[in-house]
Write a protein that holds these residues in place. Structure first.
Motif, short mmCIF file in Angstrom:
data_model
loop_
_atom_site.label_atom_id
_atom_site.label_comp_id
_atom_site.label_asym_id
_atom_site.label_seq_id
_atom_site.Cartn_x
_atom_site.Cartn_y
_atom_site.Cartn_z
N ALA A 55 88.19 -10.47 -65.73
CA ALA A 55 88.09 -10.81 -67.16
C ALA A 55 86.69 -10.52 -67.69
O ALA A 55 86.52 -10.08 -68.82
CB ALA A 55 88.46 -12.28 -67.37
N GLY A 56 85.66 -10.77 -66.84
CA GLY A 56 84.30 -10.46 -67.24
C GLY A 56 84.09 -8.98 -67.43
O GLY A 56 83.39 -8.55 -68.36
N LEU A 57 84.70 -8.16 -66.56
CA LEU A 57 84.60 -6.71 -66.69
C LEU A 57 85.23 -6.24 -68.00
O LEU A 57 84.63 -5.46 -68.75
CB LEU A 57 85.27 -6.04 -65.50
N CYS B 197 67.34 -7.71 -66.27
CA CYS B 197 68.14 -8.27 -67.36
C CYS B 197 67.27 -9.03 -68.36
O CYS B 197 67.49 -8.95 -69.58
CB CYS B 197 69.22 -9.18 -66.79
N ARG B 198 66.27 -9.74 -67.87
CA ARG B 198 65.35 -10.42 -68.79
C ARG B 198 64.58 -9.41 -69.62
O ARG B 198 64.33 -9.62 -70.82
CB ARG B 198 64.38 -11.29 -68.00
N GLY B 199 64.18 -8.32 -68.98
CA GLY B 199 63.47 -7.28 -69.72
C GLY B 199 64.34 -6.65 -70.80
O GLY B 199 63.86 -6.33 -71.90
N PRO C 107 70.43 -0.11 -69.70
CA PRO C 107 70.68 -1.50 -70.11
C PRO C 107 72.16 -1.87 -70.08
O PRO C 107 72.52 -2.96 -69.62
CB PRO C 107 70.11 -1.57 -71.53
N LYS C 108 73.01 -0.98 -70.55
CA LYS C 108 74.44 -1.33 -70.63
C LYS C 108 75.03 -1.54 -69.24
O LYS C 108 75.83 -2.46 -69.03
CB LYS C 108 75.19 -0.23 -71.37
N LEU D 168 76.55 -5.06 -67.96
CA LEU D 168 77.95 -5.12 -67.53
C LEU D 168 78.05 -5.76 -66.14
O LEU D 168 78.95 -6.57 -65.88
CB LEU D 168 78.56 -3.72 -67.52
N LYS D 169 77.12 -5.43 -65.26
CA LYS D 169 77.10 -6.07 -63.93
C LYS D 169 76.91 -7.58 -64.06
O LYS D 169 77.58 -8.35 -63.38
CB LYS D 169 75.98 -5.47 -63.08
#
Length: 336
Positions: free
Chosen positions: A113-115, A205-207, A222-223, A227-228
């Motif tokens: 579902a997250g994917l 991810c913070r960056g 970034p995408k 997504l991961k």
């Protein structure tokens, strides 16, 4: 002064693994102590405490994408509900009642579902992301409602059962096994998430949250990273959903509701975004406060909850935990 600053920078670099391991152990110890205190204070209401743990896992998963990645979403209950239905369907329709296998099914369901959610939501930015997330949670809700032969529709999915844990500890009406199982899951997830958020991937991810243009200029995607993280977030939410299905032995459409998504965001803001302890503290405070005031004043409890949230947003914009942590940090710096 420069020499002192250089030595202070060098020391953390050398001692960082031990310091981080110490913080992980301290965090696990705090959670364990809080669990023991909760058991002593509410021995006859372990079902509420177990529900708090399940929702806390959902709030932690939301913190991963909102607090650490800056993704705006109001549809995170879709991940929680997917995990709950995956575990429930495995038990009710296939007769697989091992709690660990049901939890694994919840992880897979939540991650999938997250994917799906990540692929759709990450195509927008800002306000469009919110709209997409709201649309997704409604679509998941409607799909579960229409697939009534599998999900039970509006009547809910019943017939769920779980075998005794390790063949010895039964999930009885008193809720002792369910509560211990929930705390063990929470501790495991907390330690894993601590490792993730401070890893190079977590820092990436913070960056991306701070400056995605610079991250893209450095050659990273970034995408793909977001997504991961969305898939990881779905897996964590799926654990919470599976825990809820195992302990309540029923899964309803409310586990996929927009209301649950909105309350999850409120709990995260209440505790403080971008902090695992903030997510946990916000969940505990909100749900205990809601339980207490709804029992004390059944007709006006929503007003009290609203006043609490307004006060926190106005006077503690970083959340309760975030504001306290910032205050202690300033005091520590002033003392030095």
């Amino acid at each position: 002064m420069a020499a002192v600053m250089n030595s202070e920078r060098a020391l953390p670099a050398q001692a960082r693994p031990r310091r981080q391991a110490g913080r992980d152990l301290a965090g696990a110890a705090i959670i364990t102590a809080a669990a023991v205190i909760g058991y002593l204070l509410f021995p006859d209401n372990l079902a509420l405490l177990t529900r708090i743990v399940a929702v806390a896992l959902l709030v932690l998963s939301l913190d991963l994408v909102t607090g650490y990645c800056g993704i705006a979403t109001l549809g995170h209950a879709a991940l929680f509900g997917s995990g709950a239905y995956a575990a429930g369907i495995l038990s009710a329709h296939y007769g697989i009642t091992d709690p660990l296998l049901m939890t694994l099914a919840g992880i897979v369901g939540g991650a999938f579902a997250g994917l799906v959610s990540g692929v759709v939501i990450l195509r927008g930015h800002g306000l469009p992301q919110l709209v997409l997330s709201i649309a997704l949670v409604h679509l998941f809700h409607e799909f579960a409602n229409k697939a009534s032969s599998w999900t039970g529709g509006s009547d809910g999915l019943s017939g769920i059962s779980a075998d005794p844990f390790f063949g010895t500890f039964e999930f009885d009406l008193y809720g002792h096994t369910a509560y211990v199982f929930a705390i063990v899951l929470l501790l495991f997830v907390f330690v894993v998430l601590r490792l993730i958020v401070r890893s190079p991937f977590g820092m990436l991810c913070r960056g991306i949250k701070e400056d995605p243009v610079r991250i893209r200029a450095m050659g990273a995607s970034p995408k793909a990273a977001l997504l991961k993280m969305y898939v990881i977030s779905g897996a964590v939410a799926g654990v919470g959903g599976a825990l809820n299905a195992i302990t309540t032995q029923v899964v309803g459409l409310d586990s996929l509701s927009f209301t649950l998504s909105a309350e999850t965001l409120v709990m995260l803001v209440l505790g403080g975004t971008g902090s695992l302890f903030g997510a946990l503290s916000g969940t505990v405070i909100f749900m205990l406060f809601e339980d207490y005031v709804s029992a004390a004043s059944p007709f006006h409890w929503l007003t009290m909850v609203g006043v609490l949230l307004i006060a926190v947003v106005l006077f503690a914009p970083k959340g309760l935990y975030g504001s306290v942590a910032a205050f202690l940090s300033r005091r520590r710096e002033a003392g030095e």
